[in-house]
Design an enzyme around this catalytic site. Structure first.
Site, PDB file in Angstrom:
ATOM      1  N   ASP A  77       4.071  -2.580 -22.375  1.00  0.00           N
ATOM      2  CA  ASP A  77       4.400  -2.225 -20.988  1.00  0.00           C
ATOM      3  C   ASP A  77       4.665  -3.532 -20.255  1.00  0.00           C
ATOM      4  O   ASP A  77       3.731  -4.218 -19.845  1.00  0.00           O
ATOM      5  CB  ASP A  77       3.225  -1.503 -20.319  1.00  0.00           C
ATOM      6  N   ARG A  85       1.924  -7.304 -19.722  1.00  0.00           N
ATOM      7  CA  ARG A  85       0.953  -7.721 -20.747  1.00  0.00           C
ATOM      8  C   ARG A  85       1.180  -9.190 -21.140  1.00  0.00           C
ATOM      9  O   ARG A  85       0.259  -9.875 -21.548  1.00  0.00           O
ATOM     10  CB  ARG A  85       1.071  -6.858 -22.004  1.00  0.00           C
ATOM     11  N   ARG A 150       5.471  -0.055  -8.332  1.00  0.00           N
ATOM     12  CA  ARG A 150       6.075   0.304  -9.616  1.00  0.00           C
ATOM     13  C   ARG A 150       7.311   1.187  -9.480  1.00  0.00           C
ATOM     14  O   ARG A 150       8.054   1.356 -10.452  1.00  0.00           O
ATOM     15  CB  ARG A 150       5.037   0.998 -10.507  1.00  0.00           C
ATOM     16  N   LYS A 180       9.827   6.971 -17.506  1.00  0.00           N
ATOM     17  CA  LYS A 180       8.485   7.503 -17.254  1.00  0.00           C
ATOM     18  C   LYS A 180       8.253   7.652 -15.748  1.00  0.00           C
ATOM     19  O   LYS A 180       8.934   6.991 -14.965  1.00  0.00           O
ATOM     20  CB  LYS A 180       7.423   6.600 -17.902  1.00  0.00           C
ATOM     21  N   HIS A 181       7.364   8.562 -15.322  1.00  0.00           N
ATOM     22  CA  HIS A 181       6.481   9.450 -16.082  1.00  0.00           C
ATOM     23  C   HIS A 181       6.899  10.885 -15.757  1.00  0.00           C
ATOM     24  O   HIS A 181       6.594  11.360 -14.662  1.00  0.00           O
ATOM     25  CB  HIS A 181       5.025   9.258 -15.675  1.00  0.00           C
ATOM     26  N   HIS A 193      -4.957   8.022 -15.198  1.00  0.00           N
ATOM     27  CA  HIS A 193      -5.795   7.244 -16.105  1.00  0.00           C
ATOM     28  C   HIS A 193      -7.252   7.710 -15.981  1.00  0.00           C
ATOM     29  O   HIS A 193      -8.017   7.635 -16.931  1.00  0.00           O
ATOM     30  CB  HIS A 193      -5.754   5.743 -15.749  1.00  0.00           C
ATOM     31  N   ASP A 267       2.214  10.098 -22.777  1.00  0.00           N
ATOM     32  CA  ASP A 267       1.456   8.989 -22.205  1.00  0.00           C
ATOM     33  C   ASP A 267       0.171   8.891 -23.034  1.00  0.00           C
ATOM     34  O   ASP A 267      -0.104   9.750 -23.881  1.00  0.00           O
ATOM     35  CB  ASP A 267       1.169   9.253 -20.718  1.00  0.00           C
TER      36      ASP A 267
END
Length: 345
Positions: A77, A85, A150, A180-181, A193, A267
């Site tokens: 990601d 990351r 985002r 996404k999403h 999450h 996901d």
């Protein structure tokens, strides 16, 4: 190429891993899983990154043991902004968030930015970047999308234009992307999450627009489905499943309604929205029945190299019991092979 149903099912599994070195139990364990065809992909999280050089070595080592026709999907990601990351601290130049990109440059410049990002990812051995976020910024107080910049915009056409720039840029660099999403996380009041994100009352039809347009422009290589609950998906299927486990959402709306015939990836199936409500077996089987081709597990709850076998045993026993389920595995395998065939090595 895979021959047995078990090998075909292995292509549907993508897992996260522990450690950040190109050696040791986890690195070698993942290598063995890839070689034996028990996984089709891996997912990097931030703690898997020690340095860009180490990442490059790890990825090359893993890729060396799989057939060139079925390369390992090595995914990350790397959206930009807060969701990255690979960072400056390990020698990887960061880019701005989606919101900042849309505010500061036109779509053509954005495409150049994303192509550069894609080329830098490809140079390290990545062939999947889980983006673009094509959620429409419906709720400016959204705790997981708006909060981190985002979303490209509250305007679905702007989201479409910049989403297209992201996909085209990565495509030119040889890196696959995933919209996404689905069906849209931009209006949610909650973060999937952590637990259920019920979008029944907040979701708007405009949230379909970027998915619809990018699919029609042939710019949807994969679609990632979110753990987003909408009453209409659940009622039609007589269950309480979120979109990620709902055949109404995936096989109905996404495939039949929007005409998407590519690879659908769930996901992370270890997010709270799933683990707090469903058992492991139910989640795995429901995800396949709903129409997911790739089952994504971050492998963070109880990290284990045994996870792929655990998933495979469930899939194969169900396929032996139900020929229709076996056909679902065959169809997913065919889609994955088709997509992997676009990754020249």
């Amino acid at each position: 190429m895979a021959q047995s149903l078990r090998e075909k099912a292995g292509q549907m599994i993508m897992i996260g891993f522990q450690g950040d070195q190109a050696s040791g139990q986890w690195h070698n364990g993942v290598k063995t899983l890839a070689k034996e065809g028990k996984i089709g992909g891996v997912l990097y999280l931030k703690y898997n990154v020690a340095s860009v050089d180490m990442v490059k070595r790890k990825n090359a080592d893993w890729q060396s043991v799989v057939p060139s026709a079925l390369p390992l999907l090595i995914s990350i990601d790397q959206e930009g902004g807060k969701v990255e990351r690979l960072t400056n601290s390990v020698g990887f130049a960061e880019i701005a968030s989606a919101a900042d990109v849309a505010n500061s440059m036109n779509a053509r410049s954005a495409q150049t930015l994303y192509e550069n990002l894609g080329r830098r990812l490809a140079a390290l051995g990545f062939n999947v970047n889980f983006g673009p976020v094509v959620d429409v910024n419906v709720n400016r107080n959204n705790p997981i999308i708006a909060k981190y910049g985002r979303s490209f915009s509250a305007n679905p056409d702007v989201v479409t234009d910049y989403g297209a720039a992201f996909v085209k840029g990565h495509k030119a660099a040889g890196v696959l992307t995933a919209l996404k999403h689905f069906p849209g996380h931009g209006s949610s009041q909650a973060d999937s999450h952590l637990g259920f994100a019920d979008i029944t009352d907040s979701w708007r039809d405009t949230e379909y627009v970027p998915f619809q347009k990018l699919i029609s422009q042939n710019l949807a290589q994969m679609v990632m489905v979110g753990h987003l609950y909408h009453k209409s998906f659940a009622e039609a299927a007589s269950n309480d499943y979120p979109a990620s486990l709902s055949p109404v959402a995936i096989n109905g709306v996404l495939r039949q309604g929007l005409g998407f015939n590519g690879v659908v990836v769930s996901d992370d199936l270890e997010m709270g929205a799933i683990t707090k409500h469903y058992g492991f077996k139910e989640a795995v089987l429901a995800a396949v029945r709903a129409g997911n081709d790739i089952l994504l597990f971050s492998n963070t709850r109880e990290p284990s190299l045994e996870l792929p076998d655990k998933i495979l045993n469930l899939l194969i026993s169900e396929a032996e019991r139900d020929p229709a389920f076996a056909q679902m595995i065959e169809r997913s395998y065919a889609r994955i092979v088709g997509m992997k065939g676009t990754l020249a090595r």
